[in-house]
Motif scaffolding. Structure first.
Motif, mmCIF file in Angstrom:
data_model
loop_
_atom_site.group_PDB
_atom_site.id
_atom_site.type_symbol
_atom_site.label_atom_id
_atom_site.label_comp_id
_atom_site.label_asym_id
_atom_site.label_seq_id
_atom_site.Cartn_x
_atom_site.Cartn_y
_atom_site.Cartn_z
ATOM 1 N N ALA A 308 -7.688 2.497 -16.641
ATOM 2 C CA ALA A 308 -7.364 1.374 -15.822
ATOM 3 C C ALA A 308 -8.470 1.180 -14.736
ATOM 4 O O ALA A 308 -8.590 -0.063 -14.380
ATOM 5 C CB ALA A 308 -5.851 1.785 -15.085
ATOM 6 N N ALA A 309 -9.151 2.073 -14.294
ATOM 7 C CA ALA A 309 -10.150 1.879 -13.410
ATOM 8 C C ALA A 309 -11.226 1.333 -13.988
ATOM 9 O O ALA A 309 -12.003 0.274 -13.511
ATOM 10 C CB ALA A 309 -10.630 3.312 -12.831
ATOM 11 N N PHE A 310 -11.619 1.727 -15.191
ATOM 12 C CA PHE A 310 -12.681 1.168 -16.070
ATOM 13 C C PHE A 310 -12.404 -0.513 -16.260
ATOM 14 O O PHE A 310 -13.212 -1.442 -16.082
ATOM 15 C CB PHE A 310 -12.627 1.603 -17.531
ATOM 16 C CG PHE A 310 -13.520 1.196 -18.496
ATOM 17 C CD1 PHE A 310 -14.951 0.655 -18.113
ATOM 18 C CD2 PHE A 310 -13.216 0.939 -19.767
ATOM 19 C CE1 PHE A 310 -15.695 0.318 -18.956
ATOM 20 C CE2 PHE A 310 -14.147 0.507 -20.728
ATOM 21 C CZ PHE A 310 -15.397 0.046 -20.264
ATOM 22 N N ALA A 311 -11.271 -1.020 -16.661
ATOM 23 C CA ALA A 311 -10.680 -2.102 -16.760
ATOM 24 C C ALA A 311 -10.709 -3.027 -15.576
ATOM 25 O O ALA A 311 -11.291 -4.182 -15.587
ATOM 26 C CB ALA A 311 -9.117 -2.095 -17.390
ATOM 27 N N ARG A 312 -10.448 -2.511 -14.583
ATOM 28 C CA ARG A 312 -10.319 -3.266 -13.228
ATOM 29 C C ARG A 312 -11.887 -3.410 -12.959
ATOM 30 O O ARG A 312 -12.262 -4.663 -12.571
ATOM 31 C CB ARG A 312 -9.710 -2.377 -12.114
ATOM 32 C CG ARG A 312 -10.018 -3.147 -10.811
ATOM 33 C CD ARG A 312 -9.462 -2.002 -9.744
ATOM 34 N NE ARG A 312 -9.619 -2.662 -8.291
ATOM 35 C CZ ARG A 312 -10.620 -2.722 -7.885
ATOM 36 N NH1 ARG A 312 -11.839 -2.061 -7.950
ATOM 37 N NH2 ARG A 312 -10.826 -3.162 -6.445
ATOM 38 N N THR A 313 -12.640 -2.551 -13.135
ATOM 39 C CA THR A 313 -14.036 -3.054 -12.676
ATOM 40 C C THR A 313 -14.837 -3.892 -13.623
ATOM 41 O O THR A 313 -15.344 -5.000 -12.862
ATOM 42 C CB THR A 313 -15.005 -1.587 -12.862
ATOM 43 O OG1 THR A 313 -14.674 -0.819 -11.880
ATOM 44 C CG2 THR A 313 -16.445 -1.969 -12.633
ATOM 45 N N VAL A 314 -14.471 -3.714 -14.909
ATOM 46 C CA VAL A 314 -15.324 -4.868 -15.911
ATOM 47 C C VAL A 314 -14.623 -6.055 -15.716
ATOM 48 O O VAL A 314 -15.050 -7.241 -15.836
ATOM 49 C CB VAL A 314 -15.041 -4.382 -17.374
ATOM 50 C CG1 VAL A 314 -15.875 -3.201 -17.566
ATOM 51 C CG2 VAL A 314 -13.889 -4.114 -17.737
ATOM 52 N N LEU A 315 -13.268 -6.322 -14.999
ATOM 53 C CA LEU A 315 -12.524 -7.716 -14.836
ATOM 54 C C LEU A 315 -13.144 -8.289 -13.466
ATOM 55 O O LEU A 315 -13.537 -9.332 -13.496
ATOM 56 C CB LEU A 315 -10.994 -7.368 -14.567
ATOM 57 C CG LEU A 315 -10.303 -8.788 -14.287
ATOM 58 C CD1 LEU A 315 -10.618 -9.761 -15.214
ATOM 59 C CD2 LEU A 315 -9.009 -8.421 -14.196
#
Length: 550
Positions: A308-315
Motif C-alpha cells: 500500500a505504501a509502495f502504491a501510494r508513493t508511485v501514484l
C-alpha cells in the motif's frame, strides 16, 4: 512438514537449515490451513472408471531409473471422452501437488468470476474541487485485486506472459525475462485521468484503499487488492568483462527505494551469487557476482514489504509528472486511518478508472508461468465476489466448486491456491477435475491457459521443439524442494493436463513423484534435480503421446 514449519530459501543461503522448504515456482509459505469438505452433490458420472490398468513398460522404465526410483510415484491416464483408465499406478494415494494445485484454484475462479470478468480500479475523492483545480479532500485509489494494473498489458489488450517470469527470478537465477511494458502503466493512466479532470493540487492526502478483503499474508508476503509490478522491484544486472564491475539498474524507479549495488563480473561459466535485501527501510542492497556470459539483463528481485505504501508513493509521483501536486509527503506509510467507511468511499465521485483485460488473461498468466501471487489472489477474489472477506472463505468456495465438479472430497486437501507442502491430491482427483472441465462450455479458456509442451511457459524447454509431442500436450507443472533436518529432497515433481495423442484421442493425465533425495546439501544441486525432473516428466508425457495405452 506443516506450512508453519516451512521456511523459504533464497540464494543468499549458504547452508541448509532444518525444517525448510524451497519452492520452485511456488515461493511463499502458507498462512492458512484448510481441509477438504464433503458434499453430497458429487456427480459420479464424471469420475474415472475403475480399472486394473497398469503403467506401460516404458513409463515403468522411467520410474525405475536412478534417482527417480527412490521416489513415490502416482500416475493415471484416462480417455477424456469415455473415462476409461488406460494407465494407472498409485492413483488413489495422496501426493503433494506442488503448483498443479493451481488447476483447482484457476478453474474455481473461472467458475466464480467468469472468463470475461474485468477488474476496475477507481480513483475517487472526498471534499470538493474548486474552479482552479484545488481538491480540498483526499484522493483515494480503491484496490480491486488487479494483479497487473496495466503493467503487463500489450497494445492488443492481452497480458504479456514470458516463458520464465520475473516472479521466480530468485528461485532459478539467470532465467527470468522482463516484460517490455511499463510496470507503472496503470498508475500513469490513472494519474493522467486525474489531471485531465482538472485537478491541479490536492490539499488533503493520497490514500490506498486495500479493504476489499481482510488482510492476509502468505509466508510473510502480503496478498493485497493493490498490486504494482507484482509488488517487486526488479534489479537488472549487466555483466562486464571478467574482473570488472557489473552495471546495475532497477525498475520501477521511485523515491520509495534507493539501491546500493556492488556486483562483480566473474569468469564465464561461474555460478551467480547475488543477494538482494533491505538493511534499512527503503534501501535495497545488492551484493555478489554474475558470470561474464550471463544473459543480460540478469534479473533478480526485491519483495516490497508494504504494497500500500509502495502504491501510494508511485501514484503521488505519477500525479506530479502529470502536473498535479500533493500537499502531503509522497514517501511514508499509507494513511489508511483517513479512509471513511467503504460504503462512503463507494459513493464518492470518480475522477479516474482503470479497467483490466478479461480474467481469462490472468488465468493464462497464472498457469503458464505458475504465478504464485496471482494464484493467491484468487481465494480472496472469489470471497469478495460472493460478499465474503477472508482467504479461508475463498478456499471454502474453491472446495465447494470441486465438490460440484465431482471431485471426491476425500481425494484432496488444499491449504492454499499456489501449491504449498500442505496441498495434497490423488491422481484420480486431478483426472476427475480435468474431465469435468472438458465438459464445460468455456473449456477452451482453461485449456489455452495451460503451458504447451515444447512451446511456451513452464514447459517450453522440457522437450525439444522437434519432438512429435511438441504442441500436443497442455499441462500444469508442480515443484517443491524440501529440506527435513538438514536433508534436501525433491518433495514434489508433478505434471497434469491433456494429451492430444498420436492415436487421435484426447487423454487426461496426471503424473506425481514425491520425496526424491538430493545428493548433497547444496541448494544449487536441488534446483538442478528439479529441472532434470521437469524434463523427465516431460519425456514421460511425450511417451504417453506416442502410446497412451502402453
Amino acid at each position: 512438514m506443516s506450512s508453519r514449519s516451512s521456511r523459504i530459501f533464497r540464494f543468499r543461503a549458504r547452508r541448509i537449515r532444518p525444517h525448510a522448504t524451497l519452492i520452485i515456482a511456488a515461493s511463499m509459505a502458507a498462512a492458512v490451513a484448510l481441509s477438504a469438505c464433503s458434499n453430497n452433490s458429487t456427480d459420479h458420472s464424471i469420475l474415472p472408471s475403475k480399472s486394473t490398468a497398469r503403467v506401460s513398460a516404458e513409463l515403468q522404465k522411467f520410474m525405475n531409473t536412478a534417482p527417480w526410483s527412490s521416489g513415490k510415484w502416482g500416475v493415471q491416464v484416462a480417455d477424456l471422452k469415455t473415462g476409461e483408465v488406460v494407465q494407472s499406478k498409485g492413483a488413489d494415494s495422496l501426493f503433494m501437488t506442488g503448483s498443479t494445485a493451481k488447476t483447482f484454484a484457476v478453474s474455481a475462479a473461472l467458475d466464480v468470476l467468469g472468463d470475461d470478468h474485468h477488474f476496475r480500479t477507481p480513483v475517487v475523492h472526498s471534499g470538493t474541487v474548486s474552479p482552479d483545480g484545488r481538491l480540498s479532500g483526499n484522493l483515494i485509489m480503491v484496490g480491486s485485486g488487479d494483479l497487473a494494473l496495466g503493467g503487463r498489458t500489450t497494445a492488443s489488450g492481452k497480458l504479456d506472459v514470458p516463458d520464465f517470469d520475473h516472479y521466480d527470478a530468485n528461485a532459478v537465477p539467470g532465467k527470468a525475462t522482463l516484460t517490455q511494458e511499463d510496470p507503472l502503466a496503470g498508475i500513469n493512466e490513472l494519474a493522467r485521468q486525474v489531471a485531465a479532470s482538472g485537478v491541479r493540487q490536492i490539499d488533503g492526502d493520497v490514500v490506498i484503499d486495500n479493504r476489499l478483503w481482510d488482510p492476509v499474508s502468505i509466508g510473510g508476503v502480503p496478498v493485497t487488492p493493490t498490486v504494482i509490478n507484482d509488488n517487486l522491484i526488479d534489479v537488472l544486472i549487466t555483466p562486464g568483462a571478467s574482473g570488472d564491475p557489473a552495471k546495475v539498474d532497477w525498475r520501477p524507479k521511485t523515491a520509495a527505494f534507493s539501491v546500493d549495488a556492488q556486483v562483480a563480473t566473474t569468469p564465464a561459466g561461474s555460478n551467480p551469487t547475488v543477494t538482494t535485501e533491505s538493511v534499512t527501510p527503503g534501501h535495497i542492497r545488492v551484493r555478489g557476482s554474475v558470470p561474464a556470459d550471463a544473459k543480460a539483463p540478469f534479473v533478480t528481485t526485491y519483495q516490497v514489504p508494504d504494497p500500500a505504501a509502495f502504491a501510494r508513493t508511485v501514484l503521488v509521483e505519477a500525479l506530479a509528472r502529470n502536473g498535479v501536486s500533493v500537499a502531503s509527503p509522497g514517501i511514508g506509510a499509507n494513511p489508511s486511518s483517513k479512509l471513511p467507511p467503504s460504503k462512503d468511499v463507494n459513493a464518492m465521485p470518480v475522477l479516474a478508472s482503470y479497467t483490466s483485460p478479461p480474467f481469462k488473461e490472468y488465468a493464462r498468466l497464472i498457469n503458464k508461468v505458475s504465478h504464485n501471487l496471482g494464484a493467491n489472489l484468487l481465494p480472496p477474489l472469489m470471497a469478495a465476489q460472493r460478499g465474503r472477506r477472508t482467504y479461508a472463505d475463498g478456499m471454502k468456495i474453491e472446495r465447494e466448486f470441486l465438490a460440484r465438479a465431482g471431485v471426491d472430497p476425500q481425494s484432496f486437501t488444499l491449504v492454499d491456491a499456489q501449491g504449498l507442502p500442505g496441498d495434497k491430491a490423488t491422481p484420480t482427483a486431478q483426472i476427475s477435475l480435468l474431465r469435468y472441465l472438458a465438459r464445460q462450455d468455456d473449456f477452451d479458456v482453461f485449456y489455452d491457459s495451460m503451458p504447451s509442451i515444447g512451446v511456451d511457459g513452464s514447459l517450453a524447454d522440457v522437450i525439444e521443439r522437434t519432438n512429435p509431442a511438441a504442441g500436443h500436450i497442455r499441462a500444469k507443472t508442480g515443484t517443491l524442494v524440501s529440506a527435513y533436518h538438514g536433508k534436501l529432497a525433491l518433495g514434489t515433481k508433478a505434471l497434469a493436463g491433456y494429451i492430444d495423442a498420436k492415436d487421435g484421442h484426447r487423454y487426461a493425465f496426471a503424473i506425481y513423484v514425491n520425496n526424491i533425495p538430493v545428493s548433497s546439501d547444496s541448494v544449487g544441486d536441488a534446483i538442478d534435480l528439479a529441472l532434470r525432473a521437469n524434463k523427465q516428466l516431460g519425456a514421460m508425457a511425450a511417451d504417453i503421446y506416442k502410446s497412451p495405452k502402453g
